[in-house]
Design an enzyme around this catalytic site. Structure first.
Site, PDB file in Angstrom:
ATOM      1  N   ASP A 212       0.832  -1.193   0.000  1.00  0.00           N
ATOM      2  CA  ASP A 212       0.000   0.000   0.000  1.00  0.00           C
ATOM      3  C   ASP A 212       0.877   1.258   0.000  1.00  0.00           C
ATOM      4  O   ASP A 212       1.811   1.352  -0.790  1.00  0.00           O
ATOM      5  CB  ASP A 212      -0.940  -0.068   1.210  1.00  0.00           C
ATOM      6  CG  ASP A 212      -2.010   0.978   1.210  1.00  0.00           C
ATOM      7  OD1 ASP A 212      -2.963   0.865   0.427  1.00  0.00           O
ATOM      8  OD2 ASP A 212      -1.894   1.918   2.016  1.00  0.00           O
ATOM      9  N   ASP A 338      -8.632  -6.685  -5.682  1.00  0.00           N
ATOM     10  CA  ASP A 338      -8.387  -5.533  -4.806  1.00  0.00           C
ATOM     11  C   ASP A 338      -9.425  -4.444  -5.053  1.00  0.00           C
ATOM     12  O   ASP A 338      -9.571  -3.955  -6.171  1.00  0.00           O
ATOM     13  CB  ASP A 338      -6.977  -4.997  -5.069  1.00  0.00           C
ATOM     14  CG  ASP A 338      -6.469  -4.085  -3.974  1.00  0.00           C
ATOM     15  OD1 ASP A 338      -7.286  -3.354  -3.393  1.00  0.00           O
ATOM     16  OD2 ASP A 338      -5.251  -4.100  -3.709  1.00  0.00           O
ATOM     17  N   HIS A 366      -7.054  -6.698  -1.043  1.00  0.00           N
ATOM     18  CA  HIS A 366      -5.957  -5.748  -0.825  1.00  0.00           C
ATOM     19  C   HIS A 366      -4.955  -6.242   0.220  1.00  0.00           C
ATOM     20  O   HIS A 366      -3.882  -5.681   0.341  1.00  0.00           O
ATOM     21  CB  HIS A 366      -6.531  -4.388  -0.390  1.00  0.00           C
ATOM     22  CG  HIS A 366      -5.513  -3.292  -0.374  1.00  0.00           C
ATOM     23  ND1 HIS A 366      -4.829  -2.884  -1.495  1.00  0.00           N
ATOM     24  CD2 HIS A 366      -5.058  -2.502   0.641  1.00  0.00           C
ATOM     25  CE1 HIS A 366      -3.994  -1.901  -1.175  1.00  0.00           C
ATOM     26  NE2 HIS A 366      -4.114  -1.657   0.115  1.00  0.00           N
TER      27      HIS A 366
END
Length: 391
Positions: A212, A338, A366
């Site tokens: 991320d 995701d 994710h």
């Protein structure tokens, strides 16, 4: 979360806002601590391998949730048995005479429920030894809102495979004691990470793994410590170009991610007339946004462990040079299901800033460290096995 940092723009700030209190700490108070029952009846299944896999995942999740509950108990009673700013570090035992080796595998395949559970000891090949790896030291960098706790399955698999693993809590994340609203830049946010680099032995190299907005963090470190990083791995992460910020990249999906817009809540510790200081995620949307393929127990763990994301590091534009950042081998891992950083945005980053190689985890949300830990582990092993380039 880094995940929660999916897309932000100045226009969005007016949609979902949250006034912070006048108290010294503007981080939301913990909700009443409630978890679903950890005991559940098992379906009758003739496939013993499936039962073993379910049991392993449940055992790991239960241990992590128990650890979170124990931490909160100590936190509330002022009896923490360790410094709150310390990173979580797991080290393999290198003194054993047992030789480990691994085989490359097709890690992007979505494993069927009939497949047996892969154990690190099964990923062996007589021609490949971890002793031949360029480095056996990995540093795992979480995304926004997460902490070192999110890597618990991957840490277990890597350490059992014979590697040394550091999973760090960035400033204001995990059990780090800083108030998220007070973090003003990437330097402050990544200090626990840079502290690890300053303690490395001369000539020692590591592999940096970022998830991320942890991608922006490892990019920042790649520019600072190029000679100490053998490879970098971006997992559904912000892979930036020179002059970009994580916010620049994530804002590209603003118009197409309604779920993210609904979930994000801006915090204004310095007043509504000033830029936001942090971003929180409405826990009502966590399962659909971040963990749409993860187990209920991992979602429960995340719901009691996630913290707001500092805003200033998201907006900081990075200066990345070909000499430093560009000299380090980059690898990207796509997450196919995701909802926070969609595949289309991941592919856009890959196209505009091509890494050396791209992998994918089919069926992953994710958080592949929750939903597809074995597949992610196999990809990391494959990247570790790639020999250094001849100079």
């Amino acid at each position: 979360m880094g995940n929660s940092v999916g897309c932000f723009s100045s226009a969005q700030e007016d949609h979902l806002t949250k006034k912070t209190s006048n108290s010294s700490s503007n981080v939301k108070k913990d909700p009443a601590f409630f978890l679903p029952s950890l005991s559940s009846s098992k379906k009758q299944n003739n496939n013993i391998d499936n039962i073993n896999k379910e049991q392993l995942d449940e055992d790991l999740a239960e241990q992590a949730i128990a650890a979170a509950m124990l931490f909160r108990h100590h936190q509330r009673n002022g009896t923490l048995p360790f410094p709150r700013s310390s990173s979580v570090s797991s080290t393999s035992h290198q003194g054993s005479n047992k030789k480990h080796s691994f085989t490359k595998s097709s890690s992007s395949r979505q494993r069927s429920l009939a497949d047996p559970l892969f154990k690190p000891s099964q990923l062996v090949n007589q021609d490949l030894k971890i002793e031949d790896a360029e480095t056996k030291h990995l540093i795992l960098v979480h995304g926004g809102g997460f902490g070192a706790w999110c890597w618990y399955k991957i840490i277990t698999l890597l350490v059992e495979s014979g590697f040394t693993v550091d999973a760090v809590d960035l400033t204001g994340s995990g059990i780090h004691s800083s108030d998220t609203n007070t973090i003003m830049n990437l330097s402050q946010y990544t200090k626990p990470l840079t502290d690890i680099f300053h303690k490395l032995h001369q000539g020692e190299k590591v592999i940096l793994v970022g998830h991320d907005i942890g991608g922006a963090c490892i990019s920042y470190l790649m520019e600072m410590f190029p000679s100490q990083i053998a490879k970098s791995v971006f997992i559904a992460a912000t892979m930036l170009q020179n002059g970009q910020s994580a916010l620049d990249v994530l804002s590209q999906q603003t118009g197409s991610n309604d779920l993210m817009r609904q979930a994000q809540v801006f915090l204004y510790a310095n007043g509504k007339d000033k830029p936001p200081t942090a971003i929180d995620l409405d826990k009502e949307f966590l399962a659909d946004l971040l963990f749409n393929q993860s187990s209920a127990k991992d979602i429960a763990l995340a719901s009691v462990s996630m913290r707001p994301i500092p805003f200033a590091p998201l907006a900081e534009k990075l200066s990345l040079s070909d000499k430093n950042y560009g000299s380090i081998r980059r690898f990207y891992v796509k997450t196919q299901e995701d909802c926070a950083i969609p595949v289309s945005l991941q592919e856009s980053m890959i196209e505009s800033n091509p890494p050396e190689q791209v992998f994918q985890v089919k069926g992953s949300d994710h958080a592949p460290f929750f939903s597809k830990p074995q597949a992610l582990h196999r990809i990391l092993i494959e990247i570790l096995q790639i020999p250094p380039k001849q100079t």
